[in-house]
Motif scaffolding. Structure first.
Motif: not given
Length: 135
Positions: A18-21, A24-28, A94-96, A102-108
């Motif tokens: 959940a923290q990872r998600l 990722v949401a903050s990055n996006l 930003p270096n996002v 998106m791949v990170n979000m799907i994985s999490a």
């Protein structure tokens, strides 16, 4: 290993995912922001996991050790009309990498879902165990 340990392990993993998600949401959300609160381009963040020991020596969960910033160079976007453009017409963005995020979000989200399914399967096994003595 006790079936009750499964709840502790899966619960810790769900909390970490959940923290990872959220990261990722903050990055996006900041992928197209020219500046952050401190006036510099937003820096992508990543979550670092580590094993979390438990009371039982052969069982461990997972915890978030820290959230680190990616110190790679900002993405340079040519937009001479932008108010933050430098003298050559480039804006530091930003270096996002949206695709990687998106791949990170799907994985999490899949890891989170797998832990929910593990907890549900364990709950079902415990409930069936309780009905063994009933005739």
């Amino acid at each position: 290993m006790s079936l009750f340990n499964v709840f502790n392990i899966s619960g810790s993993a769900m909390s970490a995912q959940a923290q990872r998600l959220n990261t990722v949401a903050s990055n996006l959300a900041n992928a197209d922001s020219a500046t952050s609160a401190n006036g510099t381009p937003y820096k992508s963040k990543q979550v670092v996991f580590s094993a979390m020991p438990s009371k039982s020596p052969d069982v461990s969960g997972v915890k978030v050790t820290k959230v680190v910033e990616d110190n790679s160079a900002p993405r340079m976007l040519y937009d001479p009309k932008h108010p933050l453009a430098n003298d050559k017409g480039y804006v530091s963005m930003p270096n996002v990498n949206v695709t990687e995020e998106m791949v990170n979000m799907i994985s999490a989200s899949r890891a989170y879902q797998n832990n929910v399914e593990t907890m549900n399967a364990t709950k079902t096994m415990l409930m069936k165990t309780l009905t063994i003595g009933q005739g």
